[in-house]
Write an enzyme that holds these catalytic residues in place. Sequence first.
Site, short mmCIF file in Angstrom:
data_model
loop_
_atom_site.label_atom_id
_atom_site.label_comp_id
_atom_site.label_asym_id
_atom_site.label_seq_id
_atom_site.Cartn_x
_atom_site.Cartn_y
_atom_site.Cartn_z
N PHE A 13 0.82 -1.22 0.00
CA PHE A 13 0.00 0.00 0.00
C PHE A 13 0.87 1.28 0.00
O PHE A 13 0.81 2.08 -0.94
CB PHE A 13 -0.91 -0.07 1.24
CG PHE A 13 -1.61 1.18 1.64
CD1 PHE A 13 -2.31 1.95 0.70
CD2 PHE A 13 -1.62 1.59 2.97
CE1 PHE A 13 -2.98 3.11 1.10
CE2 PHE A 13 -2.29 2.74 3.37
CZ PHE A 13 -2.95 3.51 2.43
N THR A 127 6.11 2.69 12.92
CA THR A 127 4.72 3.02 13.23
C THR A 127 4.59 3.65 14.61
O THR A 127 5.40 3.37 15.49
CB THR A 127 3.85 1.74 13.18
OG1 THR A 127 2.58 2.01 13.73
CG2 THR A 127 4.47 0.59 13.97
N ASP A 128 3.56 4.45 14.78
CA ASP A 128 3.29 5.03 16.11
C ASP A 128 2.89 3.96 17.12
O ASP A 128 2.96 4.18 18.33
CB ASP A 128 2.21 6.12 16.03
CG ASP A 128 0.86 5.64 15.49
OD1 ASP A 128 0.73 4.45 15.12
OD2 ASP A 128 -0.07 6.48 15.42
N GLU A 129 2.49 2.78 16.62
CA GLU A 129 2.02 1.72 17.53
C GLU A 129 3.13 1.21 18.44
O GLU A 129 2.85 0.56 19.45
CB GLU A 129 1.40 0.57 16.74
CG GLU A 129 0.19 1.02 15.93
CD GLU A 129 -0.59 -0.13 15.31
OE1 GLU A 129 -0.61 -1.22 15.89
OE2 GLU A 129 -1.18 0.09 14.24
N TYR A 151 2.26 -7.50 16.40
CA TYR A 151 2.68 -6.63 15.28
C TYR A 151 3.55 -5.48 15.77
O TYR A 151 4.68 -5.30 15.31
CB TYR A 151 1.45 -6.07 14.54
CG TYR A 151 1.77 -4.85 13.68
CD1 TYR A 151 2.55 -4.99 12.53
CD2 TYR A 151 1.33 -3.57 14.03
CE1 TYR A 151 2.87 -3.87 11.75
CE2 TYR A 151 1.65 -2.47 13.26
CZ TYR A 151 2.42 -2.62 12.12
OH TYR A 151 2.74 -1.52 11.36
N LYS A 155 7.57 -4.56 15.23
CA LYS A 155 8.04 -3.31 14.62
C LYS A 155 9.01 -2.60 15.57
O LYS A 155 10.02 -2.04 15.13
CB LYS A 155 6.85 -2.39 14.29
CG LYS A 155 5.97 -2.85 13.16
CD LYS A 155 6.67 -2.92 11.81
CE LYS A 155 7.05 -1.55 11.25
NZ LYS A 155 7.62 -1.67 9.88
N ASP A 274 -14.51 -6.86 20.92
CA ASP A 274 -13.34 -6.02 20.72
C ASP A 274 -12.13 -6.86 20.35
O ASP A 274 -12.03 -8.04 20.72
CB ASP A 274 -13.04 -5.23 22.01
CG ASP A 274 -12.33 -3.93 21.72
OD1 ASP A 274 -12.00 -3.68 20.53
OD2 ASP A 274 -12.10 -3.15 22.66
N HIS A 278 -6.80 -4.35 22.45
CA HIS A 278 -6.98 -3.22 21.52
C HIS A 278 -6.46 -1.91 22.11
O HIS A 278 -6.97 -1.43 23.13
CB HIS A 278 -8.47 -3.08 21.21
CG HIS A 278 -8.76 -2.40 19.92
ND1 HIS A 278 -10.02 -2.32 19.40
CD2 HIS A 278 -7.96 -1.76 19.04
CE1 HIS A 278 -9.99 -1.67 18.25
NE2 HIS A 278 -8.74 -1.32 18.02
P1 NAD Z 1 1.35 -3.66 3.23
O1 NAD Z 1 1.01 -4.87 4.02
O2 NAD Z 1 0.33 -3.06 2.33
O3 NAD Z 1 2.63 -3.96 2.33
C1 NAD Z 1 3.73 -4.68 2.80
C2 NAD Z 1 4.55 -5.12 1.59
O4 NAD Z 1 5.71 -5.82 2.08
C3 NAD Z 1 3.81 -6.08 0.66
O5 NAD Z 1 3.98 -5.68 -0.67
C4 NAD Z 1 4.46 -7.42 0.92
O6 NAD Z 1 4.46 -8.29 -0.20
C5 NAD Z 1 5.88 -7.00 1.32
N1 NAD Z 1 6.54 -8.00 2.17
C6 NAD Z 1 6.04 -8.61 3.28
N2 NAD Z 1 6.94 -9.47 3.77
C7 NAD Z 1 8.03 -9.39 2.98
C8 NAD Z 1 9.30 -10.03 2.99
N3 NAD Z 1 9.63 -10.95 3.92
N4 NAD Z 1 10.21 -9.71 2.03
C9 NAD Z 1 9.89 -8.80 1.07
N5 NAD Z 1 8.70 -8.17 1.01
C10 NAD Z 1 7.79 -8.46 1.95
O7 NAD Z 1 1.87 -2.60 4.30
P2 NAD Z 1 1.75 -1.00 4.28
O8 NAD Z 1 0.47 -0.61 4.91
O9 NAD Z 1 2.10 -0.49 2.93
O10 NAD Z 1 2.91 -0.64 5.32
C11 NAD Z 1 4.22 -0.30 4.89
C12 NAD Z 1 5.07 -0.01 6.11
O11 NAD Z 1 4.51 1.08 6.84
C13 NAD Z 1 5.16 -1.18 7.07
O12 NAD Z 1 6.47 -1.26 7.56
C14 NAD Z 1 4.19 -0.81 8.18
O13 NAD Z 1 4.58 -1.38 9.40
C15 NAD Z 1 4.31 0.70 8.19
N6 NAD Z 1 3.11 1.40 8.69
C16 NAD Z 1 1.91 1.26 8.05
C17 NAD Z 1 0.82 1.98 8.54
C18 NAD Z 1 -0.52 1.91 7.86
O14 NAD Z 1 -1.45 2.59 8.30
N7 NAD Z 1 -0.69 1.16 6.79
C19 NAD Z 1 0.93 2.79 9.65
C20 NAD Z 1 2.17 2.88 10.27
C21 NAD Z 1 3.25 2.19 9.77
#
Ligand code: NAD
Length: 328
Positions: A13, A127-129, A151, A155, A274, A278
């Site tokens: 994403f 992440t803020d989490e 999770y 992180k 819940d 959470h």
């Molecule tokens: P996502 O799950 O949409 O995408 C993760 C991507 O990583 C996928 O394309 C997946 O195929 C790839 N992946 C997973 N394991 C892998 C591995 N072992 N080797 C290579 N590729 C691998 O996640 P996202 O929402 O795009 O999040 C991206 C980053 O941002 C993450 O590190 C997440 O912790 C962080 N983050 C996300 C959010 C949110 O709201 N989505 C908030 C805070 C932090």
Amino acid sequence: MTTRILVTGGAGFIGSHYVRTMLGPHGPGDVQVTVLDKLTYAGNLANLDEVRDSPRLSFVQGDICDPMLVAGLTAAHDQVVHFAAESHVDRSIDGGAEFVRTNVVGTHTLVDAAHRASVDRFVHVSTDEVYGSIDTGSWHESHPLQPNSPYSSSKAAGDLIALSYHRTHGLDVRVTRCSNNYGHHHFPEKVIPLFITQLLDGGKVPLYGDGGNIRDWLHIDDHVRAVELVRTKGRPGEVYNIGGGTEMSNLELTRRLLDACAADWDESVEYVADRKGHDRRYSVDWTKIRDELGYVPRRDFATGLAETVRWYQEHRSWWEPLKARAAL
Ligand code: NAD
């Protein structure tokens, strides 16, 4: 001079939005991007369609836990921007092993390879989490890490390992900790796209507990701009919180999504038990990135959410197969 950037998780994403932005008309121009992505259930090559023909993009399907692969790739790149992760809290509650493998072992494998290859910069997207849950006020970057889910714990471990390579080896590591992202190309298991796609199909939306959990929503445009500011202007060894400036309960979020999809509360909302453990509220203090790097969120939530709903209305062919595949 062209900077060669290895972007892990670039088919997910946020990573894909970073890549599309970097290689798009308003990107920096002087970068070559290699996406390293395992294409797990969350990875999707279609997310890169917009930039697929760019001569500045290469794609490698592979695992960040593979030391030989990442040694070769880091040696051929100047910088790493690390998005790859297992990212869904609910899945980590069902089973944390993949989270520890990718988010902890994978991050270590990558940052170790980056150090051995002497890359000049490593941006770790966190992440803020990792801070836990906070009833009032906001976390500063120096707040102790008190993660609650498998999770967020994985992180937090990744953050600390990445930062240890700065302290121990002098590697230029920069860590970002952002709030909840929203926008297009978001996998339909996460609350906003799950609710939108359920409502578009005339289904019900599952609201956890009393709906009083509070999140700060950050549009992916703002997030990738902030990550890019940290990559280009941040300081080595520093952590930067990234906030969206839109704090809201899940009840309020649900109400807005129902309005946007012209759905009725009583017919569409199903209260469910819940989520275990959470976190009640997240809130980051992002004055550091504002004062040092000039970041302020620009996307207004009402407009961003309306655009997001419209995108899902217009892109059924993107999300329907994903929902079916994930049995959502
Ligand atoms: P996502 O799950 O949409 O995408 C993760 C991507 O990583 C996928 O394309 C997946 O195929 C790839 N992946 C997973 N394991 C892998 C591995 N072992 N080797 C290579 N590729 C691998 O996640 P996202 O929402 O795009 O999040 C991206 C980053 O941002 C993450 O590190 C997440 O912790 C962080 N983050 C996300 C959010 C949110 O709201 N989505 C908030 C805070 C932090």
